[in-house]
Design a protein around this motif. Structure first.
Motif, mmCIF file in Angstrom:
data_model
loop_
_atom_site.group_PDB
_atom_site.id
_atom_site.type_symbol
_atom_site.label_atom_id
_atom_site.label_comp_id
_atom_site.label_asym_id
_atom_site.label_seq_id
_atom_site.Cartn_x
_atom_site.Cartn_y
_atom_site.Cartn_z
ATOM 1 N N LEU A 105 26.808 -8.497 94.882
ATOM 2 C CA LEU A 105 27.025 -7.063 95.046
ATOM 3 C C LEU A 105 25.856 -6.270 94.472
ATOM 4 O O LEU A 105 25.392 -6.549 93.370
ATOM 5 N N GLU A 106 25.439 -5.286 95.220
ATOM 6 C CA GLU A 106 24.436 -4.356 94.709
ATOM 7 C C GLU A 106 25.155 -3.322 93.844
ATOM 8 O O GLU A 106 26.376 -3.163 93.917
ATOM 9 N N LYS A 107 24.381 -2.609 93.062
ATOM 10 C CA LYS A 107 24.962 -1.603 92.176
ATOM 11 C C LYS A 107 25.728 -0.548 92.977
ATOM 12 O O LYS A 107 26.816 -0.128 92.581
ATOM 13 N N ALA A 108 25.169 -0.144 94.101
ATOM 14 C CA ALA A 108 25.841 0.860 94.935
ATOM 15 C C ALA A 108 27.176 0.324 95.452
ATOM 16 O O ALA A 108 28.166 1.061 95.511
ATOM 17 N N ASP A 109 27.223 -0.968 95.823
ATOM 18 C CA ASP A 109 28.476 -1.579 96.279
ATOM 19 C C ASP A 109 29.524 -1.548 95.168
ATOM 20 O O ASP A 109 30.695 -1.232 95.414
ATOM 21 N N ILE A 110 29.099 -1.883 93.975
ATOM 22 C CA ILE A 110 30.017 -1.896 92.834
ATOM 23 C C ILE A 110 30.586 -0.498 92.595
ATOM 24 O O ILE A 110 31.795 -0.330 92.412
ATOM 25 N N LEU A 111 29.728 0.507 92.633
ATOM 26 C CA LEU A 111 30.189 1.880 92.412
ATOM 27 C C LEU A 111 31.126 2.332 93.528
ATOM 28 O O LEU A 111 32.175 2.936 93.264
ATOM 29 N N GLU A 112 30.781 2.044 94.792
ATOM 30 C CA GLU A 112 31.623 2.451 95.917
ATOM 31 C C GLU A 112 32.993 1.769 95.847
ATOM 32 O O GLU A 112 34.023 2.415 96.058
ATOM 33 N N MET A 113 32.988 0.483 95.561
ATOM 34 C CA MET A 113 34.251 -0.229 95.502
ATOM 35 C C MET A 113 35.098 0.222 94.311
ATOM 36 O O MET A 113 36.327 0.267 94.396
ATOM 37 N N THR A 114 34.458 0.582 93.231
ATOM 38 C CA THR A 114 35.185 1.090 92.068
ATOM 39 C C THR A 114 35.845 2.421 92.398
ATOM 40 O O THR A 114 37.016 2.638 92.071
ATOM 41 N N VAL A 115 35.106 3.308 93.050
ATOM 42 C CA VAL A 115 35.668 4.607 93.454
ATOM 43 C C VAL A 115 36.852 4.384 94.388
ATOM 44 O O VAL A 115 37.919 4.990 94.228
ATOM 45 N N SER A 116 36.699 3.490 95.352
ATOM 46 C CA SER A 116 37.773 3.188 96.303
ATOM 47 C C SER A 116 39.002 2.640 95.574
ATOM 48 O O SER A 116 40.135 3.060 95.833
ATOM 49 N N TYR A 117 38.776 1.730 94.654
ATOM 50 C CA TYR A 117 39.871 1.127 93.892
ATOM 51 C C TYR A 117 40.597 2.189 93.053
ATOM 52 O O TYR A 117 41.823 2.222 93.011
ATOM 53 N N LEU A 118 39.842 3.059 92.400
ATOM 54 C CA LEU A 118 40.462 4.096 91.569
ATOM 55 C C LEU A 118 41.254 5.087 92.414
ATOM 56 O O LEU A 118 42.333 5.544 92.000
ATOM 57 N N LYS A 119 40.752 5.424 93.594
ATOM 58 C CA LYS A 119 41.503 6.311 94.497
ATOM 59 C C LYS A 119 42.819 5.648 94.907
ATOM 60 O O LYS A 119 43.866 6.292 94.929
ATOM 61 N N GLN A 120 42.740 4.366 95.240
ATOM 62 C CA GLN A 120 43.919 3.616 95.648
ATOM 63 C C GLN A 120 44.951 3.589 94.514
ATOM 64 O O GLN A 120 46.144 3.825 94.741
#
Length: 126
Positions: free
Chosen positions: A59-74
């Motif tokens: 995972l790239e840093k941007a992927d980690i941040l995007e997936m974290t945001v998605s997870y927190l929204k969920q």
């Protein structure tokens, strides 16, 4: 020959602007290190979640941040749904209790046959 003051105390000869120019890369590196450390911590905290979405991939840093945001929204949406579900259950129970109190009060004020009264109360308690 004695050492000059310029060689022993270089900070005194630098202007504030020059000091800032020298300090800026150090401060910037510290900032980047903090960002990278936080991203790494996110990656470790949500490792299982990342494996579900993108197994065996780096995972790239941007992927980690995007997936974290998605997870927190969920997670936030789940909490809201759970809150409203619990809230509606609580409202129902509170309303039912209030209705039961009113019924008991009504039955105690009016002369109702005791058989009917006991049947009604046992029905409410079910």
């Amino acid at each position: 020959m004695a050492p000059s003051a310029a060689l022993t105390e270089p900070d005194n000869l630098l202007t504030p602007k020059e000091k800032n120019k020298l300090r800026k890369p150090v401060v910037e590196k510290m900032r980047r290190d903090r960002i990278n450390s936080s991203i790494e911590q996110l990656k470790l905290l949500l490792e299982k979640e990342f494996q579900r979405h993108q197994p065996n991939s780096k995972l790239e840093k941007a992927d980690i941040l995007e997936m974290t945001v998605s997870y927190l929204k969920q997670q936030s949406q789940l909490q809201i749904k759970t809150y409203f579900h619990k809230s509606s259950q609580f409202d129902f129970r509170e309303g039912y209790s209030r209705c039961l109190q009113e019924a008991f009060h009504f039955l105690s004020l009016h002369k109702v046959r005791t058989e009917t009264q006991s049947k009604l109360l046992s029905h409410f308690q079910k």
